[in-house]
Design an enzyme around this catalytic site. Structure first.
Site, PDB file in Angstrom:
ATOM      1  N   SER A  23     -30.780  10.064 -29.579  1.00 54.45           N
ATOM      2  CA  SER A  23     -31.603  11.235 -29.347  1.00 54.45           C
ATOM      3  C   SER A  23     -32.212  11.305 -27.941  1.00 54.45           C
ATOM      4  CB  SER A  23     -32.751  11.250 -30.368  1.00 54.45           C
ATOM      5  OG  SER A  23     -33.600  10.134 -30.190  1.00 54.45           O
ATOM      6  N   LYS A  58     -39.269  10.686 -22.129  1.00 54.13           N
ATOM      7  CA  LYS A  58     -38.813  11.439 -23.304  1.00 54.13           C
ATOM      8  C   LYS A  58     -39.961  12.270 -23.875  1.00 54.13           C
ATOM      9  CE  LYS A  58     -36.278  10.474 -27.647  1.00 54.13           C
ATOM     10  NZ  LYS A  58     -35.688   9.385 -28.467  1.00 54.13           N
ATOM     11  N   SER A  90     -30.925   5.306 -30.389  1.00 54.48           N
ATOM     12  CA  SER A  90     -31.192   6.446 -29.511  1.00 54.48           C
ATOM     13  C   SER A  90     -31.428   6.136 -28.041  1.00 54.48           C
ATOM     14  CB  SER A  90     -32.381   7.242 -30.037  1.00 54.48           C
ATOM     15  OG  SER A  90     -31.953   8.108 -31.049  1.00 54.48           O
TER      16      SER A  90
HETATM   17  N1  GLN Z   1     -28.857   8.764 -34.466  1.00 53.64           N
HETATM   18  C1  GLN Z   1     -29.767   8.091 -35.324  1.00 53.64           C
HETATM   19  C2  GLN Z   1     -30.487   9.087 -36.185  1.00 53.64           C
HETATM   20  O1  GLN Z   1     -30.160  10.210 -36.127  1.00 53.64           O
HETATM   21  C3  GLN Z   1     -30.725   7.264 -34.537  1.00 53.64           C
HETATM   22  C4  GLN Z   1     -31.758   8.093 -33.869  1.00 53.64           C
HETATM   23  C5  GLN Z   1     -32.748   7.267 -33.120  1.00 53.64           C
HETATM   24  O2  GLN Z   1     -32.511   6.122 -32.793  1.00 53.64           O
HETATM   25  N2  GLN Z   1     -33.899   7.859 -32.869  1.00 53.64           N
HETATM   26  O3  GLN Z   1     -31.367   8.762 -36.914  1.00 53.64           O
END
Ligand code: GLN
Length: 489
Positions: free
Chosen positions: A148, A73, A172
């Site tokens: 994400s 990532k 994410s």
């Molecule tokens: N979707 C969640 C957010 O927008 C979690 C994102 C994540 O785990 N980095 O914060």
């Protein structure tokens, strides 16, 4: 082996074949490079120009990961390689050092294939918040891969990488794994060093693997966990992460929290979840109800805490130290303002404003303090539940992959994606998502959570279920591949 056969191997299988001398590490890397260059899903923000040189291949092959390529990532700092966290404000930033998680995998022999697209600063559930454009889901290119860690998930699902690294703050890793039909594991908070991970919400961020199967997840975890003097919140790992072997679930008590399995869960997802519970019982598990009374408040607490931490973490992006600097500013404050105005996307700005507000004098107790107390209650609920059951299971995501653009105008609808994953993040406990079937032709994820440091038990249960379910991820790979004809019958 033909190119297609090579690309069908899981990470562990590829490493074993290289170890046995039946597969050349260079050939494998080159095959993935060709595949990844044909990426039509926008999974990668950077790709290796070529396979590592002979010395690097030899060094990698000497380790347990045998120079098998790895996708990482974007937000993991990798020395000399763009590490931008999906943001304009870090465009072109090449850090002078490598994140511990990546460095440990490299020490174990992994070879960096590419950096993967993600929501900006890991804020999002659909990958549509990336400054580098959305990623497409290999099962249906009009749909999101989740986020994400969407680039990592789509790359693995489409067979553009054997395995990948992601991070999970509120879901994410697990949610994109679910939406792309692969395995994703968020370990216990502190199990893997956060050193070199571009921070979103430091008390929640955790690295973890996105893989084709549970064994691969265990193998990557094995080589990442453990204390790191550079991250004071990292913890000692006792022993070694075991590779899962379980084929049965005899005597395993699975708790089903009604708060996370009822209202709001799409019909097709609920059906696949129920069918998986039935399978678990066939394997010998005891399924029972369990209460997580405060879990429905997890999202509200998360959307105070995570933005609060983010607003503080993102203060460092000021145009002075990294990446973008707005030209033509007439003084320092103007330079800060213009840089942040130009460099951050809308969701990041929303979170900074929310977080700054929640932390402002006079409101701190009403918002941040209260959210922290909710967090404690949620952790206590889990601890009480784990006195009665061994593991807790839920759907990973309330829906299957949705259409690009479907939720971008409604932040709350987008935030609801993490309804089932955020409670475990707030409690700091490990959880894994495995594909458990299809709904309307799209993958459904099954989440298994356990007490802190129960990863080995969790992986074993996931392994037994994975065998029984026999989910076929290969149609996704065939459809998502640049060279689709290669996999056609
Ligand atoms: N979707 C969640 C957010 O927008 C979690 C994102 C994540 O785990 N980095 O914060």
């Amino acid at each position: 082996m033909s190119a297609t056969d090579i690309l069908d191997l899981s990470g562990a299988q590829a490493a074993a074949a290289i170890g046995a001398g039946t597969l050349s590490a260079r050939e494998l890397f080159d095959a993935y490079l060709v595949r990844a260059r044909g990426d039509e899903l926008n999974c990668f923000t950077w790709l290796a120009e070529q396979a590592p040189d002979d010395a690097a291949i030899a060094a990698g092959s000497a380790g347990p990961l045998k120079a098998v390529p790895l996708a990482v990532k974007d937000l993991f700092c990798t020395e000399g390689v763009p590490s931008q966290s999906g943001s304009r404000i870090l465009e072109g930033y090449r850090p002078p050092y490598t994140a511990t998680a990546v460095a440990r995998l490299k020490d174990a022999g992994a070879a960096l294939l590419g950096k993967t697209n993600q929501d900006e600063f890991a804020m999002g559930s659909s990958n549509e918040n990336s400054a580098f454009g959305p990623v497409r889901n290999p099962w249906d290119r009009e749909r999101v891969p989740g986020g994400s860690s969407g680039g990592s998930a789509a790359a693995v699902a489409a067979g553009l990488a054997p395995w990948a690294l992601g991070t999970d703050t509120g879901g994410s890793i697990r949610q994109p794994a679910a939406l792309c039909g692969i395995v994703g594991c968020k370990p216990t908070y502190g199990a893997i060093s956060r050193y070199g991970m571009i921070a979103f919400a430091s008390s929640l961020d955790q690295a973890g693997p996105l893989t084709r199967d549970v064994t691969d997840a265990a193998l990557l975890l094995r080589h990442m966990v453990g204390r790191d003097p550079r991250d004071a919140t990292s913890l000692e790992w006792v022993g070694e992460v075991a590779l899962p072997r379980a084929e049965r679930l005899d005597g395993v008590r699975l708790g089903v929290p009604r708060e996370l399995t009822g209202e709001g869960i799409e019909g097709g997802v609920r059906d696949a979840f129920q069918a998986t519970l039935a399978r678990a019982e066939e394997l010998g598990a005891q399924v029972r109800d369990v209460a997580l009374a405060h879990a429905p408040h997890a999202l509200s607490a998360y959307y105070v805490l995570a933005p609060a931490e983010a607003s503080s973490n993102l203060a460092r992006f000021d145009g002075v130290r990294y990446g973008l600097r707005a030209p033509e500013a007439h003084d320092l404050l103007d330079m800060y303002t213009r840089t942040r105005h130009d460099g951050f996307g809308a969701e990041v700005k929303r979170r900074i404003m929310l977080g700054t507000y929640a932390l402002s004098a006079g409101y701190y107790d009403a918002y941040y303090g209260r959210a922290q107390r909710v967090r404690t209650k949620i952790a206590q609920d889990f601890a009480a539940a784990f006195a009665e059951v061994d593991l807790i299971v839920t759907p990973t995501s309330p829906t299957v992959a949705f259409r690009l653009g479907e939720k971008t105008r409604d932040p709350w609808a987008m935030y609801l994606n993490d309804f089932c994953t955020v409670p475990m993040s707030l409690a700091g406990i490990p959880a894994i998502s495995i594909p458990c079937g299809l709904s309307g032709g799209l993958p459904v994820g099954f989440q298994i959570a356990g007490p802190p440091f129960s990863e080995s038990r969790l992986l074993d249960a996931a392994h037994a279920l994975e065998r029984a379910i026999g989910f076929d991820g290969s149609p996704a790979r065939a459809r998502g591949a640049g060279a689709a004809s290669e996999s056609a019958p």
